[in-house]
Design a protein around this motif. Structure first.
Motif, PDB file in Angstrom:
ATOM      1  N   TYR A 308      10.652  -1.350   3.550  1.00  0.00           N
ATOM      2  CA  TYR A 308      10.463  -2.516   4.504  1.00  0.00           C
ATOM      3  C   TYR A 308      11.587  -3.452   4.268  1.00  0.00           C
ATOM      4  O   TYR A 308      11.857  -3.719   3.147  1.00  0.00           O
ATOM      5  CB  TYR A 308       8.886  -2.773   4.763  1.00  0.00           C
ATOM      6  CG  TYR A 308       8.131  -1.801   5.069  1.00  0.00           C
ATOM      7  CD1 TYR A 308       7.976  -1.339   6.366  1.00  0.00           C
ATOM      8  CD2 TYR A 308       7.413  -1.402   4.135  1.00  0.00           C
ATOM      9  CE1 TYR A 308       7.094  -0.527   6.658  1.00  0.00           C
ATOM     10  CE2 TYR A 308       6.432  -0.762   4.614  1.00  0.00           C
ATOM     11  CZ  TYR A 308       6.118  -0.069   5.559  1.00  0.00           C
ATOM     12  OH  TYR A 308       5.263   0.855   6.113  1.00  0.00           O
ATOM     13  N   LEU A 311      11.402  -9.607   5.172  1.00  0.00           N
ATOM     14  CA  LEU A 311      10.694 -10.226   6.052  1.00  0.00           C
ATOM     15  C   LEU A 311       9.490  -9.642   6.797  1.00  0.00           C
ATOM     16  O   LEU A 311       8.600 -10.104   7.157  1.00  0.00           O
ATOM     17  CB  LEU A 311      11.715 -10.933   7.339  1.00  0.00           C
ATOM     18  CG  LEU A 311      12.532 -11.963   6.959  1.00  0.00           C
ATOM     19  CD1 LEU A 311      13.577 -12.477   8.088  1.00  0.00           C
ATOM     20  CD2 LEU A 311      11.977 -13.207   6.031  1.00  0.00           C
ATOM     21  N   ASP A 312       9.496  -8.518   6.653  1.00  0.00           N
ATOM     22  CA  ASP A 312       8.372  -7.277   7.006  1.00  0.00           C
ATOM     23  C   ASP A 312       7.498  -7.212   5.695  1.00  0.00           C
ATOM     24  O   ASP A 312       6.382  -6.938   6.402  1.00  0.00           O
ATOM     25  CB  ASP A 312       8.900  -6.215   7.370  1.00  0.00           C
ATOM     26  CG  ASP A 312       9.727  -6.227   8.764  1.00  0.00           C
ATOM     27  OD1 ASP A 312       9.211  -6.912   9.614  1.00  0.00           O
ATOM     28  OD2 ASP A 312      10.599  -5.380   9.075  1.00  0.00           O
ATOM     29  N   GLN A 313       7.515  -7.568   4.684  1.00  0.00           N
ATOM     30  CA  GLN A 313       6.662  -7.457   3.636  1.00  0.00           C
ATOM     31  C   GLN A 313       5.838  -8.943   3.579  1.00  0.00           C
ATOM     32  O   GLN A 313       6.035  -9.691   4.189  1.00  0.00           O
ATOM     33  CB  GLN A 313       7.548  -7.414   2.247  1.00  0.00           C
ATOM     34  CG  GLN A 313       8.386  -6.049   2.290  1.00  0.00           C
ATOM     35  CD  GLN A 313       8.987  -5.938   0.987  1.00  0.00           C
ATOM     36  OE1 GLN A 313       8.407  -6.249  -0.099  1.00  0.00           O
ATOM     37  NE2 GLN A 313      10.166  -5.193   1.233  1.00  0.00           N
ATOM     38  N   ASP A 314       4.736  -8.680   2.956  1.00  0.00           N
ATOM     39  CA  ASP A 314       3.735  -9.823   2.734  1.00  0.00           C
ATOM     40  C   ASP A 314       4.499 -10.971   2.187  1.00  0.00           C
ATOM     41  O   ASP A 314       3.929 -12.139   2.742  1.00  0.00           O
ATOM     42  CB  ASP A 314       2.469  -9.299   1.739  1.00  0.00           C
ATOM     43  CG  ASP A 314       1.629  -8.194   2.442  1.00  0.00           C
ATOM     44  OD1 ASP A 314       1.824  -8.021   3.690  1.00  0.00           O
ATOM     45  OD2 ASP A 314       0.984  -7.579   1.741  1.00  0.00           O
ATOM     46  N   GLN A 317       6.451 -12.580   5.292  1.00  0.00           N
ATOM     47  CA  GLN A 317       5.920 -12.801   6.720  1.00  0.00           C
ATOM     48  C   GLN A 317       5.937 -14.253   7.146  1.00  0.00           C
ATOM     49  O   GLN A 317       6.059 -14.586   8.354  1.00  0.00           O
ATOM     50  CB  GLN A 317       4.917 -11.886   6.778  1.00  0.00           C
ATOM     51  CG  GLN A 317       4.895 -10.650   7.206  1.00  0.00           C
ATOM     52  CD  GLN A 317       3.685  -9.884   7.320  1.00  0.00           C
ATOM     53  OE1 GLN A 317       2.694 -10.277   7.445  1.00  0.00           O
ATOM     54  NE2 GLN A 317       3.968  -8.329   7.758  1.00  0.00           N
ATOM     55  N   SER A 318       5.525 -15.230   6.271  1.00  0.00           N
ATOM     56  CA  SER A 318       5.292 -16.493   6.459  1.00  0.00           C
ATOM     57  C   SER A 318       6.394 -17.146   6.523  1.00  0.00           C
ATOM     58  O   SER A 318       6.540 -18.459   7.073  1.00  0.00           O
ATOM     59  CB  SER A 318       4.470 -17.262   5.346  1.00  0.00           C
ATOM     60  OG  SER A 318       5.114 -17.145   4.073  1.00  0.00           O
ATOM     61  N   VAL A 320       9.346 -16.011   8.346  1.00  0.00           N
ATOM     62  CA  VAL A 320       9.805 -15.547   9.633  1.00  0.00           C
ATOM     63  C   VAL A 320      10.081 -16.902  10.349  1.00  0.00           C
ATOM     64  O   VAL A 320      11.292 -16.866  11.126  1.00  0.00           O
ATOM     65  CB  VAL A 320       9.070 -14.465  10.374  1.00  0.00           C
ATOM     66  CG1 VAL A 320       9.359 -14.184  11.666  1.00  0.00           C
ATOM     67  CG2 VAL A 320       9.014 -13.434   9.359  1.00  0.00           C
ATOM     68  N   PRO A 347      14.789  -7.597   9.399  1.00  0.00           N
ATOM     69  CA  PRO A 347      14.453  -6.386   9.881  1.00  0.00           C
ATOM     70  C   PRO A 347      15.442  -5.868  10.724  1.00  0.00           C
ATOM     71  O   PRO A 347      16.657  -6.323  11.067  1.00  0.00           O
ATOM     72  CB  PRO A 347      13.279  -6.803  11.033  1.00  0.00           C
ATOM     73  CG  PRO A 347      12.778  -8.077  10.593  1.00  0.00           C
ATOM     74  CD  PRO A 347      13.848  -8.803   9.648  1.00  0.00           C
TER      75      PRO A 347
END
Length: 477
Positions: A308, A311-314, A317-318, A320, A347
């Motif tokens: 992944y 930015l798709d990982q934990d 994500q905050s 983005v 992504p």
């Protein structure tokens, strides 16, 4: 003939059911009997008001005590108020403490609790101030007041400076103490000192102070200070803060607000992206105390699992919302786009969209059809001038002006805006052309872009060009 000032004082106003006269220009100017009449008409108990100083006209009493007190010596008088605070005892003189609304309320509360006739004590107190000089006042009972402070920003040194400001109009402060003095002034409700601290902080914004000053502005709801921090960072995020380790301290909320601003300055979109990548790197690597080279930042993000994007990982994500503010379509160099794919940060759908937009732009002769809003989507190009440039100077080297859109059509309709900003006397001055739609071409005669002429004493000067391109064919002319 009476002087206008005296005529104003002799005017009368009805209070309650009597003709008890009061000074009309202030809600309360020491006429305690007139005030008592008014409260009787309103069915308000005077004694009860003294027990609840929040209901008293404290600000008007402050005016009486603060008149002509600044810089006047009262060393011959013994202190008549003892303030217990921060584990120390402070000796104060009653007329001066009324410049602080907090201390004034504490004193009035102590007055109402420490005597059987608080009304007479307050009448005596105010009458003494209205009669003449401070030295002629009859002795007043010494009061002990206590103040509890839970704000960690307030130090003994800062609090002592704030109390000293009750006596002197211009107490020296250095930038290291101004935050504590601001917090002390806020607790004391000492408005003039608070505003002086705000002005000093607005003029002292640097990469080392931007975070603490912004947080203080939010904490004490001082919009003037938070706005100044935002405007300063809009200009200095990329060219100044982005090159220092202090970038780590910028709060995400402040960074997001700056990224959304149409006034944000950057040399080009890739410079802004590099600054954001460095900010994320410093958030995740707290032990690093020096700014790493760009290759180190790329290697760090490239070390994450490839299944992944970051930015798709934990972890990402905050973040983005921050990167949604970047105009990725403004990155047009193939080398830079390839770099983004290599580090696996964005992504895949984001990169495909950017590539597709570039492909369609090439097919349309360079026209970026998806760019609709100049304010939020235009390609950004910036120059930073640190010295004066005259019209007689030689042309800039090609390395300075190497960033520019390429048109594959003989003629082109371009919408653009030129903007310059500089700091003059602590305030940002902005010069702009507004939005211009103009035809350019290779065949003479052809239009030249508008010139933005500015006259200012401030440096550096930030020059930004926002360009939204729209091509057209010959039959549409």
């Amino acid at each position: 003939m009476l002087h206008p000032w005296y005529r104003g004082r002799l005017e009368r106003r009805m209070v309650g059911s009597t003709n008890r006269w009061r000074f009309p220009r202030e809600p309360f100017s020491g006429d305690l009997l007139g005030l008592s009449q008014m409260w009787k008409a309103l069915n308000v108990d005077f004694e009860e008001v003294l027990k609840d100083p929040d209901r008293l006209y404290v600000s008007q009493i402050q005016k009486i005590f603060s008149r002509n007190l600044k810089n006047k010596t009262i060393q011959s008088r013994e202190a008549d108020v003892i303030l217990k605070c921060l584990g120390s005892t402070w000796e104060l003189h009653q007329p001066h403490l009324f410049q602080s609304e907090t201390l004034a309320k504490l004193y009035l509360m102590a007055l109402s609790q420490g005597t059987t006739s608080p009304k007479k004590e307050l009448e005596r107190l105010l009458q003494a101030q209205l009669c003449g000089s401070v030295q002629e006042r009859p002795p007043i009972k010494k009061m002990i007041i206590s103040l509890k402070i839970n704000d960690p920003l307030v130090t003994k040194v800062a609090f002592a400076t704030a109390l000293k400001s009750l006596y002197l109009s211009e107490v020296e402060m250095n930038m290291d103490d101004v935050l504590g003095v601001l917090a002390s002034a806020h607790i004391l409700q000492f408005s003039s000192l608070f505003q002086r601290c705000v002005a000093m902080m607005m003029n002292g914004l640097t990469p080392t102070t931007i975070k603490s000053f912004y947080v203080a502005g939010c904490k004490y709801k001082e919009e003037q200070l938070t706005t100044a921090c935002e405007k300063w960072l809009e200009m200095n995020l990329v060219p100044l803060v982005g090159r220092q380790i202090h970038l780590r301290k910028i709060p995400q909320e402040l960074l997001h607000r700056v990224l959304r601003s149409p006034r944000l300055f950057t040399f080009n979109e890739f410079h802004l992206l590099k600054t954001l990548l460095l900010w994320v790197f410093l958030q995740l690597n707290h032990r690093i105390q020096t700014v790493p080279v760009h290759e180190t930042v790329l290697a760090f993000f490239n070390s994450f699992p490839k299944k992944y994007s970051f930015l798709d990982q934990d972890t990402g994500q905050s973040l983005v919302p921050l990167f949604l503010c970047v105009r990725l379509h403004g990155i047009i160099k193939g080398k830079n786009l390839e770099e983004l794919r290599h580090i696996n940060f964005f992504p895949e759908s984001w990169l495909i969209r950017v590539t597709a937009n570039h492909y369609h732009a090439l097919e349309s002769g360079g026209d970026m059809v998806h760019v609709k809003d100049l304010t939020t989507q235009a390609m950004r190009f910036g120059l930073l001038f640190n010295q004066r440039v005259r019209h007689t100077d030689l042309e800039f080297p090609s390395s300075v002006c190497k960033h520019g859109p390429v048109s594959l059509r003989a003629e082109r309709l371009v919408k653009y805006e030129i903007r310059a900003q500089t700091l003059v006397d602590g305030k940002w001055q902005e010069f702009r052309t507004n939005q211009i739609t103009q035809k350019f071409g290779f065949v003479k005669p052809s239009c030249k872009s508008h010139a933005l002429k500015i006259q200012t004493v401030g440096i550096p000067i930030y020059i930004a060009l926002e360009d939204g391109c729209h091509s057209f064919s010959s039959h549409q002319q």
